[in-house]
Write a protein that holds these residues in place. Structure first.
Motif, PDB file in Angstrom:
ATOM      1  N   GLY A 186       0.789  -1.225   0.000  1.00 14.78           N
ATOM      2  CA  GLY A 186       0.000   0.000   0.000  1.00 14.78           C
ATOM      3  C   GLY A 186       0.818   1.271   0.000  1.00 14.78           C
ATOM      4  N   ILE A 187       0.221   2.322   0.522  1.00 15.67           N
ATOM      5  CA  ILE A 187       0.756   3.674   0.434  1.00 15.67           C
ATOM      6  C   ILE A 187       0.444   4.426   1.735  1.00 15.67           C
ATOM      7  CG2 ILE A 187      -1.350   4.601  -0.630  1.00 15.67           C
ATOM      8  CD1 ILE A 187       0.421   6.287  -2.493  1.00 15.67           C
ATOM      9  N   CYS A 188       1.329   5.218   2.241  1.00 19.10           N
ATOM     10  CA  CYS A 188       2.672   5.550   1.774  1.00 19.10           C
ATOM     11  C   CYS A 188       3.692   4.697   2.528  1.00 19.10           C
ATOM     12  CB  CYS A 188       2.972   7.008   2.006  1.00 19.10           C
ATOM     13  SG  CYS A 188       2.035   8.163   1.007  1.00 19.10           S
ATOM     14  N   THR A 189       4.712   4.251   1.831  1.00 19.52           N
ATOM     15  CA  THR A 189       5.722   3.374   2.401  1.00 19.52           C
ATOM     16  C   THR A 189       6.266   3.900   3.711  1.00 19.52           C
ATOM     17  OG1 THR A 189       6.412   3.049   0.091  1.00 19.52           O
ATOM     18  CG2 THR A 189       7.764   2.038   1.807  1.00 19.52           C
ATOM     19  N   ASP A 190       6.560   5.191   3.757  1.00 16.70           N
ATOM     20  CA  ASP A 190       7.227   5.802   4.902  1.00 16.70           C
ATOM     21  C   ASP A 190       6.270   6.474   5.881  1.00 16.70           C
ATOM     22  OD1 ASP A 190       6.836   7.500   2.599  1.00 16.70           O
ATOM     23  OD2 ASP A 190       7.879   9.081   3.699  1.00 16.70           O
ATOM     24  N   ILE A 191       4.965   6.362   5.644  1.00 19.32           N
ATOM     25  CA  ILE A 191       4.008   7.025   6.538  1.00 19.32           C
ATOM     26  C   ILE A 191       3.014   5.989   7.062  1.00 19.32           C
ATOM     27  CG2 ILE A 191       2.401   8.958   6.802  1.00 19.32           C
ATOM     28  CD1 ILE A 191       3.772  10.298   4.415  1.00 19.32           C
ATOM     29  N   CYS A 192       1.897   5.797   6.387  1.00 26.42           N
ATOM     30  CA  CYS A 192       0.859   4.894   6.885  1.00 26.42           C
ATOM     31  C   CYS A 192       1.312   3.440   6.924  1.00 26.42           C
ATOM     32  CB  CYS A 192      -0.410   5.041   6.053  1.00 26.42           C
ATOM     33  SG  CYS A 192      -1.214   6.644   6.229  1.00 26.42           S
ATOM     34  N   THR A 224       5.088   5.720  -2.345  1.00 22.24           N
ATOM     35  CA  THR A 224       4.897   6.954  -1.598  1.00 22.24           C
ATOM     36  C   THR A 224       4.769   8.100  -2.596  1.00 22.24           C
ATOM     37  OG1 THR A 224       5.665   8.238   0.314  1.00 22.24           O
ATOM     38  CG2 THR A 224       7.352   7.539  -1.285  1.00 22.24           C
ATOM     39  N   PHE A 225       4.541   9.306  -2.101  1.00 30.58           N
ATOM     40  CA  PHE A 225       4.316  10.436  -3.003  1.00 30.58           C
ATOM     41  C   PHE A 225       5.605  11.200  -3.269  1.00 30.58           C
ATOM     42  CE2 PHE A 225       3.877  12.162   1.250  1.00 30.58           C
ATOM     43  CZ  PHE A 225       4.448  13.423   1.177  1.00 30.58           C
ATOM     44  N   ASP A 226       5.566  12.056  -4.264  1.00 27.70           N
ATOM     45  CA  ASP A 226       6.729  12.833  -4.659  1.00 27.70           C
ATOM     46  C   ASP A 226       6.445  14.321  -4.479  1.00 27.70           C
ATOM     47  OD1 ASP A 226       9.330  13.192  -5.636  1.00 27.70           O
ATOM     48  OD2 ASP A 226       8.611  13.522  -7.685  1.00 27.70           O
ATOM     49  N   GLN A 243      10.476  11.091  -3.798  1.00 30.78           N
ATOM     50  CA  GLN A 243       9.764   9.812  -3.759  1.00 30.78           C
ATOM     51  C   GLN A 243      10.665   8.600  -3.544  1.00 30.78           C
ATOM     52  OE1 GLN A 243       7.903   8.366  -7.464  1.00 30.78           O
ATOM     53  NE2 GLN A 243       6.003   8.183  -6.306  1.00 30.78           N
ATOM     54  N   ASP A 244      11.645   8.414  -4.430  1.00 30.43           N
ATOM     55  CA  ASP A 244      12.486   7.223  -4.334  1.00 30.43           C
ATOM     56  C   ASP A 244      13.271   7.183  -3.029  1.00 30.43           C
ATOM     57  OD1 ASP A 244      11.603   6.346  -6.767  1.00 30.43           O
ATOM     58  OD2 ASP A 244      13.327   7.095  -7.893  1.00 30.43           O
ATOM     59  N   LEU A 245      13.738   8.342  -2.598  1.00 27.42           N
ATOM     60  CA  LEU A 245      14.502   8.432  -1.359  1.00 27.42           C
ATOM     61  C   LEU A 245      13.655   8.026  -0.157  1.00 27.42           C
ATOM     62  CD1 LEU A 245      17.217   9.367  -0.073  1.00 27.42           C
ATOM     63  CD2 LEU A 245      16.179  11.637   0.147  1.00 27.42           C
ATOM     64  N   MET A 246      12.448   8.582  -0.044  1.00 29.87           N
ATOM     65  CA  MET A 246      11.603   8.316   1.110  1.00 29.87           C
ATOM     66  C   MET A 246      11.034   6.896   1.081  1.00 29.87           C
ATOM     67  SD  MET A 246      12.211  10.990   2.684  1.00 29.87           S
ATOM     68  CE  MET A 246      11.239  10.562   4.126  1.00 29.87           C
ATOM     69  N   HIS A 247      10.802   6.370  -0.103  1.00 25.37           N
ATOM     70  CA  HIS A 247      10.382   4.969  -0.231  1.00 25.37           C
ATOM     71  C   HIS A 247      11.452   4.053   0.356  1.00 25.37           C
ATOM     72  CE1 HIS A 247       8.564   1.367  -1.990  1.00 25.37           C
ATOM     73  NE2 HIS A 247       9.698   1.109  -2.618  1.00 25.37           N
ATOM     74  N   HIS A 248      12.698   4.319   0.001  1.00 28.37           N
ATOM     75  CA  HIS A 248      13.806   3.505   0.502  1.00 28.37           C
ATOM     76  C   HIS A 248      13.941   3.650   2.018  1.00 28.37           C
ATOM     77  CE1 HIS A 248      17.658   1.344   0.245  1.00 28.37           C
ATOM     78  NE2 HIS A 248      18.057   2.191   1.180  1.00 28.37           N
ATOM     79  N   ILE A 249      13.842   4.872   2.509  1.00 27.85           N
ATOM     80  CA  ILE A 249      13.971   5.098   3.954  1.00 27.85           C
ATOM     81  C   ILE A 249      12.857   4.378   4.713  1.00 27.85           C
ATOM     82  CG2 ILE A 249      13.779   6.864   5.754  1.00 27.85           C
ATOM     83  CD1 ILE A 249      15.362   8.724   3.918  1.00 27.85           C
ATOM     84  N   GLY A 250      11.641   4.407   4.164  1.00 25.77           N
ATOM     85  CA  GLY A 250      10.547   3.687   4.805  1.00 25.77           C
ATOM     86  C   GLY A 250      10.829   2.198   4.928  1.00 25.77           C
ATOM     87  N   LEU A 251      11.347   1.614   3.855  1.00 27.55           N
ATOM     88  CA  LEU A 251      11.694   0.196   3.879  1.00 27.55           C
ATOM     89  C   LEU A 251      12.833  -0.080   4.856  1.00 27.55           C
ATOM     90  CD1 LEU A 251      11.616  -0.538   0.032  1.00 27.55           C
ATOM     91  CD2 LEU A 251       9.858  -1.142   1.710  1.00 27.55           C
ATOM     92  N   TYR A 252      13.789   0.834   4.897  1.00 28.73           N
ATOM     93  CA  TYR A 252      14.949   0.674   5.785  1.00 28.73           C
ATOM     94  C   TYR A 252      14.511   0.663   7.246  1.00 28.73           C
ATOM     95  CZ  TYR A 252      19.383   1.771   8.107  1.00 28.73           C
ATOM     96  OH  TYR A 252      20.473   1.752   8.933  1.00 28.73           O
ATOM     97  N   ILE A 253      13.638   1.594   7.619  1.00 29.65           N
ATOM     98  CA  ILE A 253      13.177   1.652   9.006  1.00 29.65           C
ATOM     99  C   ILE A 253      12.350   0.411   9.341  1.00 29.65           C
ATOM    100  CG2 ILE A 253      11.811   2.947  10.677  1.00 29.65           C
ATOM    101  CD1 ILE A 253      12.487   5.486   9.148  1.00 29.65           C
TER     102      ILE A 253
END
Length: 277
Positions: A186-192, A224-226, A243-253
């Protein structure tokens, strides 16, 4: 994570330049920044093969018009977005396969009262509007016996599942279906997605979610959004959100908190034994 990211920025001239000067070779800098980030903060991902041996449930986080359908609302993409489109397509594929097998599906739908804001975000996914509905390709879930839908009025779906009587619909879903693993998309990787994953992991560790063992995040079915720097600077109070940066950070956390991150999901082929023939 904030201190880790600040430390990374301090020693990464490419990221400093990206944040301060979005017009200077932007695409090239973004690519270099992401590559450097993934090298310094790697997220090991594996493949997942689902089978009947492990009771698995699918959790869809906010795959609604207000976040996924172009022009649908304040937080919807303004133009076609490949990462979001790919997420929707893969989420639909999985939902269909899970339901065909009569495996449990749980879908969160972001849904807010018009008089109750959710700062720092603008009004979005208001109750009763199309924004708060599943994307068209998933609206069949509204009448699907294998699916449980939960409207939530907060970022964290685990908290949003708490009912007026103090029970938790998601906890009950896990227990009633005796789920040992959940596959989260789902969405957003780094938020919800991230907030739900972290709360679920904490609840699992406290044995609130027995028999749940594994929380699995499917990276290709998350998005996630851009919000580029040059756009964010003209929006009062907005933070840049590449977008790509925050998607990766969400997965990392999520990985750091104990989730398993996978890049591919397939289903085991059931082979009949000789005694079944």
């Amino acid at each position: 994570m904030g201190s880790q990211f600040s430390f990374y920025v301090a020693r990464n001239p490419y990221l400093q330049q990206l944040l301060s000067d979005p017009t200077n070779n932007k695409k090239k800098m973004v690519s270099k920044t992401i590559d450097l980030l993934k090298k310094d903060l790697p997220v090991e991902q594996s493949s997942l093969v689902l089978s009947q041996d492990v009771k698995t449930g699918l959790v869809l986080v906010d795959v609604v018009n207000g976040f996924c359908t172009v022009g649908a609302g304040n937080l919807a993409p303004r133009q076609p977005d490949k990462q979001i489109s790919d997420m929707v397509e893969e989420s639909v594929r999985l939902a269909k396969l899970f339901c065909e097998k009569n495996w449990p599906v749980f879908a969160f739908l972001d849904s807010h009262h018009p008089d109750i804001p959710e700062p720092p975000y603008p009004p979005h996914c208001i109750i009763g509007t199309d924004e708060a509905r599943l994307v068209p390709a998933l609206q069949w879930l509204e009448n699907e016996p294998s699916a449980t839908l939960k409207c939530k009025d907060c970022i964290d779906g685990f908290l949003g599942s708490i009912e007026e009587d103090g029970s938790n619909l998601f906890v009950d879903w896990v227990k009633n279906n005796q789920i040992k693993a959940i596959l989260v998309v789902g969405i957003c990787t780094d938020i919800c997605v991230l907030d739900f994953v972290c709360s679920t992991l904490s609840a699992r560790n406290r044995q609130i979610l027995t028999p749940l063992e594994d929380v699995i995040v499917y990276s290709s079915a998350c998005a996630t959004f851009d919000l580029p720097v040059h756009v964010a600077k003209d929006i009062n109070g907005a933070l840049a959100h590449p977008q790509d940066l925050m998607h990766h950070i969400g997965l990392y956390i999520a990985k750091g908190r104990g989730a398993r991150v996978v890049s591919e999901v397939s289903f085991a082929v059931c082979v009949e034994s000789d005694t079944d023939l």
